[in-house]
Design an enzyme around this catalytic site. Structure first.
Site, PDB file in Angstrom:
ATOM      1  N   SER A 179     -53.712 103.231  26.784  1.00  0.00           N
ATOM      2  CA  SER A 179     -55.096 103.197  27.165  1.00  0.00           C
ATOM      3  C   SER A 179     -56.052 103.799  26.128  1.00  0.00           C
ATOM      4  O   SER A 179     -57.271 103.659  26.272  1.00  0.00           O
ATOM      5  CB  SER A 179     -55.283 103.943  28.489  1.00  0.00           C
ATOM      6  OG  SER A 179     -54.848 105.268  28.362  1.00  0.00           O
ATOM      7  N   LYS A 208     -61.525 110.373  23.125  1.00  0.00           N
ATOM      8  CA  LYS A 208     -61.339 109.393  24.207  1.00  0.00           C
ATOM      9  C   LYS A 208     -62.235 109.777  25.380  1.00  0.00           C
ATOM     10  O   LYS A 208     -62.352 110.969  25.718  1.00  0.00           O
ATOM     11  CB  LYS A 208     -59.874 109.416  24.623  1.00  0.00           C
ATOM     12  CG  LYS A 208     -59.462 108.368  25.652  1.00  0.00           C
ATOM     13  CD  LYS A 208     -57.949 108.447  25.861  1.00  0.00           C
ATOM     14  CE  LYS A 208     -57.480 107.420  26.882  1.00  0.00           C
ATOM     15  NZ  LYS A 208     -56.034 107.537  27.138  1.00  0.00           N
ATOM     16  N   SER A 234     -49.878 106.039  26.191  1.00  0.00           N
ATOM     17  CA  SER A 234     -51.267 105.688  25.889  1.00  0.00           C
ATOM     18  C   SER A 234     -51.811 106.177  24.561  1.00  0.00           C
ATOM     19  O   SER A 234     -52.907 105.777  24.179  1.00  0.00           O
ATOM     20  CB  SER A 234     -52.180 106.178  27.014  1.00  0.00           C
ATOM     21  OG  SER A 234     -51.956 105.384  28.150  1.00  0.00           O
TER      22      SER A 234
END
Lengths: 82, 504
Positions: B154, B79, B178
């Site tokens: 996210s 990420k 997330s």
């Protein structure tokens, strides 16, 4: 922020703050707010001596290079005092 | 089976037996990215040179018959709020659009040491604020199961990449769900470790008392392998903890490279399903949950019951206050953590125009102008909303009414879980109240977006560990996720329970 943005955010922030008003329903009279999440770490173990350590010069150079405005080895900013 | 469909263990055995090389494995995934990412848009930066260089090193090791660790040659994506040295790290924000990471995050350092091959950096909601990846400063990611829908957020990029076979596994970060919610939306496994189990050094800070880095994969075993590789106390993160129940990765996680076969050391399961007490919180099965989600999760609970586990109804009485408490405390921490993006030391700055076009936008007279314009232009809407709420909640006159009150409610929520875990080993809930929604559906209603976190958020408030794994699909084919919540540092236990469920 533009005027249009101000209006938009004002509305959105109002609805968020209205939503969090809900917390007023909770009885918190005898609750203390001091707690630590990682309680397994003792306070002493989580601390170290306030000593600076030599850093890798290559990393230091990279960090200074990231700044938008530099002079010699300093980061340049607009003056604060006239 | 195609190379991109292998699990970590299968890929590892294939490499050890020389059925294929690490370079071939790496190229299989790079090809998939080349073919599919144009539609899914999971990646912000692909790092093929780095990946192939790392893969070659692994192949060299195998050639000289040296033992390789289980993650050697395994393609991973990361990420884009976790620093990978000398590679762009944007945190999904225009304010860091051209920022090059000067060092590796501790978890990345551990991955490199384990021989993993890093394919690239994945898309996320800006500064990890969001539940759909639509808040990315660059573009939204699309759910591989239905391209008109969000992958969740996210960590939407990481989840979409793994679900679409563009990466074997991934790292994500979880502050209120997330990792878990995108895993649920994309039909894969997401694991959020106990707060303190994994170092946050090198993770772009959002809310320091909530953030944790965790694993995203297609099976619980894969998620466990990745978690073990990245966990452990770190001198550079004073909130990280060494725990007997969640041990540091064993250096001897090796496989025997015999000429014909190899074995991976998997610790035998000591958990027996007949001894498991599973709690179902009554507050999590109320109105507002999608009917198919409710049915699918209830069916999963039934499976556990039929296999011999004891199902108990429990109560977490302060559940309804977790989202409001969360949306005061995290913005407060966010407002402090994002103060560093001021256009002075790094990142987007009007003091150095990247493209000197708009004189009015760039005009600065005072230092304050530099702060205000750099931040106003660099940050997206959701980030600005949360900074404003946080600053307000912490301000003189409002601190007691908002921040202090919310922290006290947080204590009550922690107490709810502590009490529940006296009676049960694990708590089962849906991961999200709905399956993946359409792109654009919730973007104009912040509060509606916040409610996506209703089942996942409380876990971060209490610093617990939690796993999301697939438990079914809607009639329209959208994945549904089951969440298994565990006590602090019972990460391995929860992963074992997850593995048991996969086999039911």
């Amino acid at each position: 922020m533009t005027k249009k943005e101000e209006e938009k955010f004002a509305g959105e922030l109002s609805s968020i703050l209205d939503y969090v008003e809900k917390l007023k329903e909770v009885d918190i009279k005898n609750i203390g707010a001091d707690f630590r999440l990682a309680q397994e770490v003792s306070f002493e173990k989580g601390m170290r001596e306030d000593k600076t350590e030599e850093q890798n010069i290559e990393t230091v150079k990279k960090l200074i290079k990231s700044a938008p405005s530099t002079k010699d080895n300093y980061i340049k900013v607009k003056s604060i005092l006239k | 089976m195609e190379l991109h469909e292998l699990t970590i263990t299968q890929a590892h055995e294939g490499l050890a037996k020389k059925e294929f090389s690490a370079i071939e494995l790496c190229k299989a995934f790079l090809d998939r990215i080349g073919k599919l990412d144009i539609k899914i848009k999971a990646f912000l930066t692909v790092t093929p040179e780095l990946a192939l260089e790392q893969a070659k090193k692994v192949d060299d090791q195998i050639t000289v018959e040296r033992e390789i660790s289980v993650l050697s040659g395994i393609p991973v994506c990361i990420k884009d709020n976790i620093l990978l040295k000398d590679v762009r790290c944007t945190a999904g924000s225009k304010i860091l659009e051209n920022y090059i990471a000067p060092y590796d995050a501790t978890v990345v350092k551990k991955l490199k040491e384990s021989g993993a091959v890093i394919l690239g950096k994945t898309n996320l909601d800006e500064f990890a604020m969001g539940s759909s990846t639509e808040n990315s400063g660059f573009f939204p990611t699309h759910n591989p199961h239905d391209l008109t829908r969000v992958p969740g957020g996210s960590s939407g990029g990481s989840a979409a990449a793994v679900a679409a076979g563009m990466s074997l596994c991934a790292l994500g970060s979880d502050t209120a769900g997330s990792i878990r919610q995108p895993a649920a939306f994309c039909g894969i496994v997401g694991f959020k470790p106990t707060y303190g189990a994994v170092s946050r050094y090198g993770l772009v800070a959002m809310a320091c008392s909530f953030d944790q880095i965790g694993s995203i994969a297609r099976s619980v075993e894969d998620a466990r392998i990745l978690f073990e590789a990245i966990s452990g106390k770190d001198e550079l993160d004073s909130t990280s903890v060494e725990s007997k129940a969640c041990p540091a990765p064993k250096r001897s996680f090796w496989c025997e490279v015999e000429s014909r076969k190899s074995k991976v050391n998997t610790p035998p399961s000591t958990l027996r399903i007949q001894n498991l007490r599973i709690g179902i919180p009554k507050e999590y099965f109320v109105e507002g949950i999608d009917k198919e989600v409710k049915e699918s999760v209830r069916a999963a609970i039934k499976k556990f019951e039929q296999a011999g586990a004891k199902i108990l109804e429990i109560s977490l009485p302060h559940t309804e206050y977790s989202v409001p408490a969360y949306y005061i405390i995290t913005p407060s921490e966010i407002s402090a953590n994002l103060a560093r993006y001021d256009g002075i030391k790094f990142g987007y700055s009007v003091a150095k125009p990247q493209i000197a076009t708009d004189k009015k936008r760039m005009a600065t007279n005072t230092l304050l102008d530099v702060y205000l314009k750099s931040r106003g232009q660099g940050f997206g809407d959701e980030v600005r909303r949360r900074i404003m709420i946080g600053t307000y909640a912490l301000s003189v006159g409002y601190y007691d009414a908002y921040y202090l009150r919310a922290q006290k409610v947080r204590r009550l929520i922690i107490h709810d879980f502590d009490e529940a875990f006296k009676k049960v080993d694990a708590i089962l809930t849906p991961t999200a109240p709905t399956p993946a929604f359409k792109i654009g559906e919730k973007i104009d209603d912040p509060v509606s977006m916040y409610l996506c976190d209703v089942f996942t958020g409380p876990v971060n408030l209490a610093g617990l560990c939690a796993l999301s794994l697939p438990c079914g699909k809607t009639k329209a084919g959208l994945p549904i996720g089951l969440q298994i919540i565990g006590k602090r540092f019972e990460d391995e236990k929860i992963l074992e329970i997850g593995k048991i469920f996969e086999e039911l």
